[in-house]
Design an enzyme around this catalytic site. Structure first.
Site, PDB file in Angstrom:
ATOM      1  N   ASP A 125       4.688  37.899   3.777  1.00 29.19           N
ATOM      2  CA  ASP A 125       4.164  39.039   3.030  1.00 29.19           C
ATOM      3  C   ASP A 125       4.597  40.368   3.646  1.00 29.19           C
ATOM      4  OD1 ASP A 125       2.852  36.778   2.096  1.00 29.19           O
ATOM      5  OD2 ASP A 125       1.014  37.857   1.637  1.00 29.19           O
TER       6      ASP A 125
ATOM      7  N   GLU B 280       7.233  33.727  -4.812  1.00 31.45           N
ATOM      8  CA  GLU B 280       6.048  32.893  -5.018  1.00 31.45           C
ATOM      9  C   GLU B 280       5.278  33.423  -6.214  1.00 31.45           C
ATOM     10  OE1 GLU B 280       4.423  33.521  -0.899  1.00 31.45           O
ATOM     11  OE2 GLU B 280       2.748  34.425  -2.009  1.00 31.45           O
TER      12      GLU B 280
END
Length: 904
Positions: free
Chosen positions: A476, A545
């Site tokens: 992230d 994702e």
């Protein structure tokens, strides 16, 4: 300061992967447990160059062991009442295997396991026998979670400050400590906290295991050898692109003299028919890197090399490197390493998106996010079954966010041609320095060497696997300058051959630059037309994702994982906390999903109705996700370059983020993906009503005909049009066949679209049926959040509920092969006398008790048939999975009564 025995040397080398327990039994029975005897001692080979894995352990909580470490780690210690554990096992995996706790995948059983039991260290104790002590002996291990003090024969040889991190690899020279006969190694394993340790955690994927996976989850190896050890052997390949006509190989290894005297060793080896050798002079305890290149070994310049390709693009040949080190003509050590020859590039395109190419050919990355078993239990058959499912779905890539699997996983990926994207995980210690207020402690000075050793270990282990096409050093968030340098230095030292990506999100790092990826969601429900917008999570760039969130499994699986009361709540109460969805407050309920299901299909009338509507919804959404990215892959502007479905599978019995469930059953999400990714495919576009042919085969195709027919839900035909003489290039190219009109007279609010693609001989090569509405879903883009975009009005698909019931006949027969596999052939036919189709006809292979036989691979499923139409489907499976039962086939559908027919 800790003082080691003078003759015990510690070598930090490279990483093996997350090994797991050899069984997936969850210990379904609760109650008193009969303690089993400790595992039998491991017999260690005396052959130079041999590696012997410890076969198992006796484990016990330190809260129950008062004896000193010297006693616990000495041969003959009576480990009575201890628990047996496999060679790769977390603490809880061992306890579950022994039946201490009820099945944690059922209901809320996992909540009943006391977390306090795992907040103290645990002993892992194993005995091994050595017949000859003249050879040098090393302990070689990785996969300790979270850290360990290590003892051999009563002597401490490493402290937990040194043996820390799940991915670091350690080699300890214990030659002076081993004795002829019985020996003991003991690990005092420290508790794990992924927010404090560079290990692994479960983020929002599932309810985390109470032991936080503390244990030893990779093999502990006992290595034997002579005075000179070979380490770090690998092959650097340079393939000439685009000709693929030649390849240059560079062979490298470190020769290490572990003796107290100067030695001249002979390092010799071979790759195929090419042999090479060299004398290497080594001072006492000196290490030298030995390198063989085409300049000194012409045979390492290959003409017409056997090139490794991703599945669907070519074959997967592998080469073998064999090396040995000899001293005075006596073998001291040996190495065997497999590798593949291929070239991977991943530059940023003009839009800043990362575009992968293999051997000079661009490809759309189509994959899923991988999860291991929640308790890190390893079962090679179970893993292979899932990878075969990935190929069946037309996927070419698996992303591993942390939880980097053992060597066997990558061996399988190499063999099947499945690309892999391993990398570090988000939302805990790994990103504690860079994720602001997110979870994870900031790093201390002690964490940097652990991180560097982890990176060095994984790089050395993965670099020769042709399936590994990148390493993501952030998820992230991208690493800061200091952490990035730590990683890049380790990767450079390992001769890392493929692109390094700064993050899986749209972040940049000082050296690696922009990631070229995006992580813009969604993670919860959005409608199918979302995927066609070239914004947020839509089909542009590389989405690392993403999915529409919940993936409700089949009714068979739901009944295996939830109580009747929980199942009642599942369909009745959208706002209820769902234990089997996620521990996250954002994803704890099914409120968004259930609102859409009721708004589009009508409120469920019961559990069965809820599940059947869920399968329809998941099929159309997953299909649209992959179809949108497939259509956009060759767009001139803002093309789609990659999409990772979040997730491919779950580590437990889950209600979200999975294309297949824990038991490998297949529902709407699975077959939606399979349909979208078929090799030659006709599809409908939700954004502009175009009908497009996508060719995922390598070669171009011509002479195609695409036909589109629109029907009201009663089967009345309202529109029919064909486009002939279609041609489409290969490697993911697409061609627009026709565009449907914006309105069709007399079309019902809910209607069906049947798309059929035929080849030049008139043979059907693709068929695709949609259920659509004249009132499309409307997205509220202005209120997009990180995990979804709200829908202000839903498509009206309620008309499906009024479709007439139609009869479907089914016949089946089975042929057993000599390879242990069986094939059942099923023919289903709509025998109705009216006009109504049988929508979403599902076929399940079951045993005599009606239990699904799994795993299976269907040629097609969840098909829709108009009156008089039939479909012949085949399913392959292991004959042994019938467990002696005769096969049967269960047929059901949206508007078809369930029936079961024999298939023997």
């Amino acid at each position: 300061m800790f003082h080691r025995p003078a003759s015990v040397r510690r070598f930090v080398t490279t990483a093996v992967a997350l090994g797991l327990l050899s069984t997936l039994s969850t210990g379904a029975r609760a109650g008193a447990r009969t303690h089993e005897p400790p595992p039998r001692p491991t017999t260690v080979s005396s052959t130079a160059g041999s590696t012997t894995a410890l076969t198992g352990y006796a484990i016990q909580s330190t809260a129950k062991v008062t004896d000193p470490a010297a006693a616990v780690s000495s041969p003959g210690y009576p480990a009575s009442g201890w628990y047996p554990a496999g060679a790769r096992s977390t603490v809880l995996a061992a306890l579950l295997a022994g039946g201490k706790y009820a099945d944690p995948f059922y209901s809320t059983n996992q909540q009943k396991i006391p977390k306090a039991d795992f907040q103290v260290p645990w002993w892992y104790r194993s005995d091994f026998t050595v017949a000859d002590t003249s050879a040098r002996t090393y302990l070689d291990f990785s996969g300790v979670i979270s850290a360990a003090d290590v003892f051999v024969n009563g002597r401490q040889i490493a402290r937990s400050a040194d043996v820390a991190g799940a991915y670091t690899r350690h080699e300890l020279d214990v030659t002076s400590l081993v004795r002829e006969g019985a020996n003991t190694v003991a690990f005092r394993i420290q508790p794990n906290n992924p927010n404090k340790n560079l290990t692994m955690g479960w983020i929002d994927w599932l309810e985390p295991p109470p032991d936080q996976n503390m244990g030893i989850v990779r093999d502990v190896l006992v290595r034997r050898g002579g005075p000179v050890a070979l380490r770090d052997a690998h092959v650097i390949t340079r393939l000439d692109v685009p000709s693929l006509a030649t390849a240059d190989l560079t062979v490298k290894a470190r020769a290490r003299n572990d003796s107290d005297a100067a030695i001249t060793a002979t390092v010799s080896g071979s790759v195929g028919a090419t042999s090479f050798r060299r004398s290497v002079a080594l001072a006492a305890h000196e290490t030298k890197t030995v390198t063989f290149t085409p300049a000194d070994t012409p045979g390492l310049h290959l003409t017409s090399p056997r090139v490794w390709w991703p599945a669907g693009m070519g074959g997967q040949p592998l080469y073998a490197l064999d090396l040995s080190a000899s001293v005075s003509e006596t073998v001291s050590d040996t190495v065997h390493e497999s590798f593949g020859i291929r070239d991977v590039k991943a530059p940023l395109n003009s839009d800043g998106a990362r575009q992968y190419s293999v051997n000079g050919r661009r490809l759309l990355i189509k994959g899923g996010g991988w999860s291991p078993d929640e308790f890190l239990r390893w079962d090679s058959t179970y893993v292979e079954d899932r990878l075969r499912y990935a190929l069946d779905l037309g996927l070419n890539t698996i992303r591993l966010e942390g939880h980097i699997e053992p060597d066997e996983f990558f061996d399988l990926a190499d063999r099947y041609g499945i690309l892999t994207l391993p990398g570090w995980e988000c939302c805990n210690k790994w990103e504690g320095n860079v994720n602001g207020s997110g979870s994870g402690d900031e790093w201390t000075a002690a964490d940097y060497p652990v991180a560097k050793a982890s990176m060095a270990a994984e790089a050395a282990r993965l670099r020769d696997h042709p399936s590994v096409v990148s390493f993501l050093i952030g998820s992230d968030f991208a690493p800061d300058a200091k952490i990035e340098k730590t990683y890049l230095d380790a990767l450079k030292a390992a001769d890392w051959p493929t692109p390094v990506v700064a993050a899986a999100s749209d972040k940049s790092s000082p050296v690696s630059g922009s990631s070229g990826m995006k992580m813009t969601g969604p993670y919860d429900w959005i409608p199918p037309n979302y995927w066609y917008a070239k914004r947020e999570g839509g089909a542009t760039g590389f989405n690392s994702e993403t999915s529409a969130g919940p993936d409700i499994p089949t009714l068979d699986t739901l009944r295996r994982m939830m109580t009747p009361a929980e199942l009642d709540t599942l369909w009745k109460n959208p706002g209820a906390k769902q234990y089997h969805r996620s521990p996250s407050s954002v994803f704890g309920t099914l409120k968004i999903y259930d609102a859409a299901l009721a708004g589009r299909y009508g409120a469920p009338t019961g559990l069965t109705d809820y599940v059947r509507k869920a399968q329809l919804a998941q099929y159309e959404n997953v299909r649209a996700q992959f179809e949108a990215y497939g259509r956009g892959a060759t767009d001139a502007s803002k093309p789609a370059t990659g999409v990772i479905y979040w997730m491919f599978n779950s580590g437990w019995t889950s209600l979200h983020w999975q294309l297949l469930d824990r038991y490998l059953d297949q529902g709407g999400a699975y077959f939606g993906a399979k349909k979208a990714n078929e090799p030659l495919h006709v599809q409908y576009s939700y954004d502009d009503r175009s009908v497009v042919v996508v060719n995922n085969r390598p070669a171009a195709v011509s002479g195609l005909t695409a036909r589109v027919t629109l029907f009201n839900t009663d089967g009345t035909q309202k529109y029919d049009k064909s486009a002939t003489g279609l041609s489409v290039a290969g490697d993911g190219a697409h061609s627009t066949a026709l565009t449907l009109p914006s309105s069709v007279s007399g079309l019902s609010t809910t209607y069906l679209a049947r798309l059929v693609l035929t080849d030049s001989a008139g043979k059907e090569v693709s068929r695709n049926v949609y259920w659509l509405s004249t009132r499309p879903d409307t997205l509220d883009w202005a209120h997009t959040d990180w995990y979804y975009t709200p829908t202000t009005s839903y498509a009206d698909l309620k008309g499906l509920g009024s479709m007439a019931r139609v009869p479907v006949s089914a016949t089946a027969s089975t042929t057993a092969g000599t390879d242990g596999a069986s094939t059942t052939t099923v023919t289903v036919r709509n025998t109705g006398s009216g006009r109504t189709p049988s929508l979403f006809t599902d076929v399940h292979l079951v045993d005599s008790k009606g239990k699904p036989v799994l795993p299976v691979q269907w040629s097609d499923n969840e098909v829709s048939l108009w009156p008089g139409e039939s479909a012949t489907l085949t399913v392959t499976y292991r004959t042994a999975d019938l467990h002696g039962s005769a096969p049967r086939v269960r047929v059901s559908g949206w508007n078809t009564a369930e029936q079961t027919v024999p298939a023997a």
